[in-house]
Motif scaffolding. Sequence first.
Motif, PDB file in Angstrom:
ATOM      1  N   MET A 100       2.161  12.834   3.650  1.00 42.98           N
ATOM      2  CA  MET A 100       3.458  13.317   2.721  1.00 42.98           C
ATOM      3  C   MET A 100       3.377  15.001   2.932  1.00 42.98           C
ATOM      4  SD  MET A 100       3.416  11.553  -1.243  1.00 42.98           S
ATOM      5  CE  MET A 100       1.798  11.433  -0.995  1.00 42.98           C
ATOM      6  N   GLN A 121       0.818  -0.792   0.363  1.00 43.76           N
ATOM      7  CA  GLN A 121      -0.114  -0.144   0.005  1.00 43.76           C
ATOM      8  C   GLN A 121       0.878   1.920   0.055  1.00 43.76           C
ATOM      9  OE1 GLN A 121      -2.879  -1.603   2.671  1.00 43.76           O
ATOM     10  NE2 GLN A 121      -3.030  -2.838   1.871  1.00 43.76           N
ATOM     11  N   LEU A 122       2.011   1.260  -0.935  1.00 43.92           N
ATOM     12  CA  LEU A 122       2.551   2.642  -0.738  1.00 43.92           C
ATOM     13  C   LEU A 122       3.049   3.038  -1.756  1.00 43.92           C
ATOM     14  CD1 LEU A 122       5.503   1.010   1.984  1.00 43.92           C
ATOM     15  CD2 LEU A 122       4.063   2.924   2.234  1.00 43.92           C
ATOM     16  N   THR A 123       2.008   3.854  -2.206  1.00 50.24           N
ATOM     17  CA  THR A 123       1.646   4.379  -3.232  1.00 50.24           C
ATOM     18  C   THR A 123       2.485   4.954  -4.209  1.00 50.24           C
ATOM     19  OG1 THR A 123       0.354   6.083  -3.028  1.00 50.24           O
ATOM     20  CG2 THR A 123      -0.549   3.808  -3.737  1.00 50.24           C
ATOM     21  N   ALA A 124       3.528   5.766  -3.427  1.00 47.70           N
ATOM     22  CA  ALA A 124       4.370   6.966  -3.760  1.00 47.70           C
ATOM     23  C   ALA A 124       5.718   6.282  -4.024  1.00 47.70           C
ATOM     24  CB  ALA A 124       4.430   7.732  -2.930  1.00 47.70           C
ATOM     25  N   HIS A 125       5.805   4.946  -3.080  1.00 46.47           N
ATOM     26  CA  HIS A 125       7.083   4.055  -3.644  1.00 46.47           C
ATOM     27  C   HIS A 125       6.728   3.533  -4.988  1.00 46.47           C
ATOM     28  CE1 HIS A 125       7.927   3.847   0.228  1.00 46.47           C
ATOM     29  NE2 HIS A 125       8.692   3.212   0.310  1.00 46.47           N
ATOM     30  N   ALA A 126       5.565   2.635  -5.243  1.00 45.05           N
ATOM     31  CA  ALA A 126       5.452   2.645  -6.765  1.00 45.05           C
ATOM     32  C   ALA A 126       5.010   3.665  -7.793  1.00 45.05           C
ATOM     33  CB  ALA A 126       3.663   1.990  -6.704  1.00 45.05           C
ATOM     34  N   LEU A 159       9.088  11.685  -2.276  1.00 43.15           N
ATOM     35  CA  LEU A 159       7.937  12.035  -1.573  1.00 43.15           C
ATOM     36  C   LEU A 159       7.699   9.899  -1.778  1.00 43.15           C
ATOM     37  CD1 LEU A 159       5.336  13.483  -3.686  1.00 43.15           C
ATOM     38  CD2 LEU A 159       6.318  13.547  -1.469  1.00 43.15           C
ATOM     39  N   SER A 160       8.476   9.491  -2.046  1.00 42.37           N
ATOM     40  CA  SER A 160       8.665   7.994  -2.124  1.00 42.37           C
ATOM     41  C   SER A 160       8.922   7.771  -0.440  1.00 42.37           C
ATOM     42  CB  SER A 160       9.315   7.205  -2.869  1.00 42.37           C
ATOM     43  OG  SER A 160      10.487   6.462  -2.421  1.00 42.37           O
ATOM     44  N   GLN A 161      10.321   8.519   0.035  1.00 43.37           N
ATOM     45  CA  GLN A 161      10.401   8.675   1.638  1.00 43.37           C
ATOM     46  C   GLN A 161       9.504   9.160   2.311  1.00 43.37           C
ATOM     47  OE1 GLN A 161      12.198   6.407   3.015  1.00 43.37           O
ATOM     48  NE2 GLN A 161      12.249   5.416   0.880  1.00 43.37           N
ATOM     49  N   SER A 190       6.975   6.014  -7.845  1.00 43.37           N
ATOM     50  CA  SER A 190       8.813   6.539  -7.722  1.00 43.37           C
ATOM     51  C   SER A 190       9.646   5.037  -9.249  1.00 43.37           C
ATOM     52  CB  SER A 190       9.448   6.734  -7.006  1.00 43.37           C
ATOM     53  OG  SER A 190      10.589   5.645  -6.845  1.00 43.37           O
ATOM     54  N   ARG A 231      -1.208   8.660   0.088  1.00 41.07           N
ATOM     55  CA  ARG A 231      -0.774   8.950   1.362  1.00 41.07           C
ATOM     56  C   ARG A 231      -0.197  10.081   1.532  1.00 41.07           C
ATOM     57  NH1 ARG A 231       0.290   3.540   3.962  1.00 41.07           N
ATOM     58  NH2 ARG A 231       2.026   4.925   4.819  1.00 41.07           N
ATOM     59  N   GLU A 251       6.007   9.369   1.880  1.00 39.12           N
ATOM     60  CA  GLU A 251       4.842   8.476   2.298  1.00 39.12           C
ATOM     61  C   GLU A 251       5.312   7.817   3.457  1.00 39.12           C
ATOM     62  OE1 GLU A 251       3.351   5.712  -0.692  1.00 39.12           O
ATOM     63  OE2 GLU A 251       5.012   5.166  -0.808  1.00 39.12           O
ATOM     64  N   HIS A 252       6.326   7.663   3.533  1.00 38.06           N
ATOM     65  CA  HIS A 252       6.044   6.333   5.258  1.00 38.06           C
ATOM     66  C   HIS A 252       6.078   6.939   6.231  1.00 38.06           C
ATOM     67  CE1 HIS A 252       8.546   2.608   4.192  1.00 38.06           C
ATOM     68  NE2 HIS A 252       9.239   3.274   3.315  1.00 38.06           N
ATOM     69  N   LEU A 311      -1.071  11.432  -5.195  1.00 39.33           N
ATOM     70  CA  LEU A 311      -1.443  10.302  -4.441  1.00 39.33           C
ATOM     71  C   LEU A 311      -2.231   9.804  -3.746  1.00 39.33           C
ATOM     72  CD1 LEU A 311       2.190  10.634  -4.942  1.00 39.33           C
ATOM     73  CD2 LEU A 311       1.458   8.642  -6.012  1.00 39.33           C
TER      74      LEU A 311
END
Lengths: 430, 430
Positions: B298, A416-421, B257-259, A423, B294, B261-262, B292
């Motif tokens: 973020m 459920q980590l959409t910002a990871h996806a 943003l991928s980090q 990137s 989350r 969002e954690h 996105l």
Amino acid sequence: MRIVKLNAETKKDLLKNLLKRSPSNFGNYAETVQEIVDDVRDNGDAALFSYTKKFDKADITAENVKVTQKEIDYAYTQVSPELLDVIRKAKKNIWEYHEKQKQYSWFDSKPNGTLLGQKVTALASVGVYVPGGKAVYPSSVLMNVMPAKVAGVEKIVMTTPCNAEGEVYATTLVAAKEAGVDEIYKAGGAQAIAALAYGTESVPKVDKIVGPGNIFVALAKRAVYGHVSIDSIAGPSEVMVLADETANSRYVAADLLSQAEHDEMASAILVTTSEELAEKVSVQVDKFIDELSRKEIMRKSIDNYGYILLADNMSDAIDAVNDIASEHLEIVTANPFDVMTRVKNAGAIFIGEYSSEPLGDYFAGPNHVLPTNGTAKFFSPLSVDDFIKKSSIIYYSREALEAVHTDIEAFAKAEQLTAHANSIAVRFEK
Amino acid sequence: MRIVKLNAETKKDLLKNLLKRSPSNFGNYAETVQEIVDDVRDNGDAALFSYTKKFDKADITAENVKVTQKEIDYAYTQVSPELLDVIRKAKKNIWEYHEKQKQYSWFDSKPNGTLLGQKVTALASVGVYVPGGKAVYPSSVLMNVMPAKVAGVEKIVMTTPCNAEGEVYATTLVAAKEAGVDEIYKAGGAQAIAALAYGTESVPKVDKIVGPGNIFVALAKRAVYGHVSIDSIAGPSEVMVLADETANSRYVAADLLSQAEHDEMASAILVTTSEELAEKVSVQVDKFIDELSRKEIMRKSIDNYGYILLADNMSDAIDAVNDIASEHLEIVTANPFDVMTRVKNAGAIFIGEYSSEPLGDYFAGPNHVLPTNGTAKFFSPLSVDDFIKKSSIIYYSREALEAVHTDIEAFAKAEQLTAHANSIAVRFEK
């Protein structure tokens, strides 16, 4: 010296007794130490010098806190040429052994355009604490400084308490100079640890603090851990001798006492399959205590934490060795290298009847800063490893990432980590 | 996203702001946690199950605390074949990378009859904590278990909290099974850490505890440290991107943003020499946040701990990278491998524009458990090193000891340790 039949019950009692010596049982100084640490962190030199006045009775200021070249030159005139010669021989052996511990950066590249690796970097700066107090241990200076030096640490700072006249032990200064310490400061106790952890106007902040010390030093190291790195908190010294009927009882007794003399809390244990050896060693230990200078310390340590364990067979004896996980282990049996292969837990393993423990304390080369109190089950001797750190290296080409990008996006979405996806996806949008 | 001119002043402020996120600022739960730890140590299962009832609302007993094969089989039916496939691919990559970290025992013998060496032994048993809570991270299970597995740890035990019905997440169970966990127990929080550290009637004692967790878990790990070993206490996640004018602003914004969002406490920092890139990334970050899922997390993380640092030149930018010592660092410059050689401090370094950080989180192979909060200056990624320990090996023949025995005795006497000197001298008495 008491002889105890080794069985599950006696082993359990022994382990419980040894744990009483744990540095975790520090009593209630933590609050006092935290106050000192906070004060030095917030008020720098002013707090540091005021504690030095209070605890060491010395008038230390920004002008005289740092040991001068003149003081070091004078120290050399106070140390005998013989001792200097032995220090240099020991240094050479320590250097050669630790050189072999060096680890190197590596990478692994593949023709699809990927490179993975691990970069090894020495810590930038290290602080070494050297206790003042009654005993002076130049060997301890060498053992704490040399691995940092071999690792390539650029700046090695030492702190050590001075006497009321502002003087530091000559042998400490000479050992520090020989080991390659860059700067030496006159500061001791919790206040010195805080100065190294946070820096003051005079004392530089370091990345890691190592070295032995009393309870205040140990608690201060614990208090600053995380802000800087520290070595592990050492408990009292220990030796264990694993011997069969081929062992020489005089040698074994002498070796047990070489640790017992360190400290009333030190522990010396013989585990043997030979009843005859057990009895001879027991008698010989008492004889030696009468002959040697530190008899009161040895008597207490042997009476409280000394054991001769009589085992039914070598297998039980080795199990006891692994359960006790002693700081130092001597193996004195008919086939000691074979026995060594079965030993899982010990800080340093001395093999055969001429590898007596003090050989390792001073001279052979391996470090004498070793895990105590059963922690050899998960901790290692101080080494070059303690003064390096690693960074992972990751390189993927466009082609390499393209081949796996849907897999990574799927995993990210499953978490459920959409910002990871995103990137990953953003690099392959049409 | 704010753009700040990089200089000594702004760097100092930034470092101070980031330190607010330190796991050292834990507030006052330490006492509560110590009570739980002591209770489980003293009362075993009874205490463990009572805390599980209190905190997780579950009726756990000695009969159902251990996850059964039946539960694992059922979990496999709940996980999609696609996710299972990605887990297996990731596992293969993680295994291959960590294989290269293995260290080997070595010895060096000399013809005078001496042998010095270092013996590498895997820890006997390890406990892995897996959080329950809102998010499920199978990648975290893989990253914590695989290095232990590669190291050769014989027994890997996992604990994870269950829900009120006594159920554990299916993906956690599947990832655990795939990674090679031997036993899984339904226990969470400080009570689970205490159970692993001291053992209870149902849960075995281990030598080391690793894995992420909330503040209670972190404090419990700190409380049992020394009795067992632990991994380092991780702070909130961080990414830093070092980029010049060649970087793609969409990629950079997505990676920041991928980090972010954690966690609201996560930090995302771009340091760049290009004003144009700075401005584009700032705009793009805000756009992506709107798109996105989350977004609230973020927004807070970027507003509080996000920075775009505009540097005068690459040298200043690299200095900032080394001073901040970020958990993750991406280098997106014209010549990224050259820049990498100048980087001293970072947990993991991602090189080039296709090596986005989530590639490392899930897939490439290097560990995603990395030093946070500036500790990359002295700590390393979780690795096989964390699951081994070393013993020094020392062997001297009679001839070899005879050649140096007077040196060692001299050193011992200089340190006033006469029993040390005796243990050498006794072997050469006439």
